[in-house]
Design an enzyme around this catalytic site. Structure first.
Site, mmCIF file in Angstrom:
data_model
loop_
_atom_site.group_PDB
_atom_site.id
_atom_site.type_symbol
_atom_site.label_atom_id
_atom_site.label_comp_id
_atom_site.label_asym_id
_atom_site.label_seq_id
_atom_site.Cartn_x
_atom_site.Cartn_y
_atom_site.Cartn_z
ATOM 1 N N HIS A 1 0.830 -1.209 0.000
ATOM 2 C CA HIS A 1 0.000 0.000 0.000
ATOM 3 C C HIS A 1 0.862 1.255 0.000
ATOM 4 C CE1 HIS A 1 0.289 0.988 4.393
ATOM 5 N NE2 HIS A 1 0.275 -0.320 4.579
ATOM 6 N N HIS B 1 3.482 2.973 12.545
ATOM 7 C CA HIS B 1 2.563 4.094 12.785
ATOM 8 C C HIS B 1 3.138 5.193 13.673
ATOM 9 C CE1 HIS B 1 -1.243 1.409 11.956
ATOM 10 N NE2 HIS B 1 -0.399 1.447 10.934
ATOM 11 N N GLU C 1 -4.939 1.934 2.451
ATOM 12 C CA GLU C 1 -5.038 0.766 3.322
ATOM 13 C C GLU C 1 -5.178 1.180 4.778
ATOM 14 O OE1 GLU C 1 -3.495 -2.342 6.087
ATOM 15 O OE2 GLU C 1 -2.705 -0.342 5.714
ATOM 16 N N GLU C 2 -4.496 2.253 5.162
ATOM 17 C CA GLU C 2 -4.398 2.606 6.567
ATOM 18 C C GLU C 2 -5.720 3.044 7.194
ATOM 19 O OE1 GLU C 2 -2.115 1.872 8.402
ATOM 20 O OE2 GLU C 2 -0.188 1.965 7.399
ATOM 21 N N ASP D 1 6.194 0.823 6.681
ATOM 22 C CA ASP D 1 4.746 0.630 6.526
ATOM 23 C C ASP D 1 4.169 1.713 5.611
ATOM 24 O OD1 ASP D 1 2.157 -0.281 6.866
ATOM 25 O OD2 ASP D 1 1.895 0.676 8.811
#
Length: 457
Positions: free
Chosen positions: A279, A423, A325-326, A291
């Site tokens: 993503h 995150h 996606e998040e 991420d």
């Protein structure tokens, strides 16, 4: 004699296939480790563009950048797939402190959870009640919660080897904590960061208010693990302390964005599609290197490795860089919806969304025959220290493609350090190792090669 001849032919065919596969996989790893492009791509994505929150200028810059990379790769087709995505902005930096007595305060690090509403303009100050779970919250009732800030302090279980399992065991308090606490009259929510170590990095992430009316939504923030320890200890010493926090986040109307897609058309079975992806969006803390910048560049590298080694796939190999996606999964949902509408025949999808650390293997969502076929290739991966082949979750973005015909898989790197970065402001390019990243890309390419060569059952 005829039976013996058949056996010898079959044996020689198997030996030839084994030798061919070993040579191709060796070529993929050698190309990735000596001339790999993924690390350089990630450096630009992370340090020149940065965090790529859905709907942001940086997300659009990432779309433009990765499309240009695919355009220059000499693929058969490159395109953008439109996706409507949510737009949430953090606003000015958050601020919080513990007040143990009037004028006596200790600052603590917090970050608003993605999708949260703001505090009142002057901030929010109230007494705090600590709970370990949503179930414990329900047991307290409105009398003990109303007018207070609920502090969810359930830590990830350090005894679990699989850190994603530890993460899953705590994620509900972040995702649903505000919606549940609001039902009992809480005025705000503070959630312990989902991180296995003690540090000063708050970890954000998606949260949901469910069907809570907008006017009744309460602000929610993550507190660093060091901050959580301090808050919990202080509460034990003095249950009447107060917490102040201020955040200025806001939800705005949906905006236009895109999935970035490129493909090599299959030479003999072009109607059968193999997807590899990650993503493109990230949170706005750090630069989203692990991420999921890592997964995106590894997925693009799969196609580059095939071209660089001269391998022409039998089936169509498609890279998809999913958007959102998040905080919504809009990209993965839109891709699957269009694929089903067009009646496209997807046979395999592989996702990388667990960081750019040393690859260990794959989790596989497949029927028993396909699972056994993939496990039968384990010896081809052993020279590269890839040993994990187990049934499990493929990935969030490829999940909407699931039907009774497709095989889904997820690259599984070593996960022990992943949640140090996940995150948070600590998810930055300096924490990605070039060799580990390129080993992951070669491992993905090798599995895609084998699926392309032998198909699925």
């Amino acid at each position: 004699m005829k039976q013996l001849l058949v056996i010898l032919v079959l044996l020689s065919t198997q030996i030839y296939a084994q030798d061919r596969d070993e040579k191709q996989i060796k070529a993929l790893y050698h190309q990735a480790l000596t001339e790999g492009s993924a690390y350089g791509w990630l450096q630009h994505l992370s340090t020149k563009i940065g965090g790529r929150l859905s709907g942001s200028i940086q997300a659009q810059q990432a779309v433009d950048y990765t499309k240009s990379l695919l355009d220059n790769m000499g693929l058969d087709k490159v395109w953008l797939q439109p996706v409507k995505v949510p737009k949430w902005v953090r606003g000015t930096p958050e601020f919080a402190y513990i007040e143990s007595a009037p004028g006596i305060t200790n600052n603590v690090a917090i970050r608003a959870l993605g999708g949260s509403v703001a505090t009142p303009f002057g901030g929010l100050k109230a007494e705090v009640i600590e709970v370990q779970s949503i179930e414990a919250l329900k047991g307290l009732g409105r009398e003990r919660i109303e007018g207070k800030i609920v502090f969810f302090n359930r830590a990830m279980d350090p005894g679990l080897i699989d850190t994603f399992q530890a993460y899953s065991g705590c994620a509900d308090q972040r995702y649903s904590g505000a919606a549940e606490a609001g039902k009992y009259g809480a005025v705000g929510v503070i959630v312990r960061s989902l991180n296995l170590r003690l540090d000063d990095f708050p970890h954000t992430g998606a949260m949901s208010y469910g069907n809570t009316p907008v006017a009744e939504r309460i602000p929610a923030a993550a507190i660093s693990t060091n901050g959580a320890e301090l808050l919990s200890t202080t509460l034990k010493l003095n249950p009447s302390i107060k917490l102040y926090f201020k955040q200025n986040c806001k939800n705005l109307p949906d905006v236009d964005s895109y999935n970035v897609i490129g493909e090599i058309k299959g030479s003999t079975h072009p109607e059968e599609i193999i997807v590899v992806g990650g993503h493109l969006d990230s949170w706005d803390l750090g630069d989203g290197s692990h991420d999921d910048g890592a997964g995106c560049v590894q997925s693009m590298e799969v196609l580059r490795l095939f071209k660089a080694t001269g391998y022409r796939p039998k089936r169509t190999i498609r890279v998809v860089l999913f958007m959102n996606e998040e905080n919504g999964l809009r990209g993965g949902t839109a891709y699957a919806k269009e694929a089903f509408a067009k009646k496209e025949r997807h046979i395999f999808a592989l996702e990388s969304d667990s960081g750019g650390f040393t690859p260990r293997g794959f989790t596989i969502d497949a029927n028993q025959k396909n699972y056994e076929q993939i496990v039968s290739w384990k010896n081809l991966f052993e020279p590269y220290l890839i040993h994990l082949f187990q049934k499990g979750y493929g990935g969030a973005d490829i999940g909407p493609l699931k039907d009774d015909r497709i095989v889904l898989a997820g690259l599984r790197p070593d996960t022990q350090r992943y949640f140090d970065h996940h995150h948070s402001d600590n998810d930055t390019f300096e924490h990605v190792n070039q060799r580990e990243l390129h080993l992951g890309a070669a491992t993905m390419a090798s599995l895609v090669y084998l699926i392309d060569t032998y198909g699925i059952k």
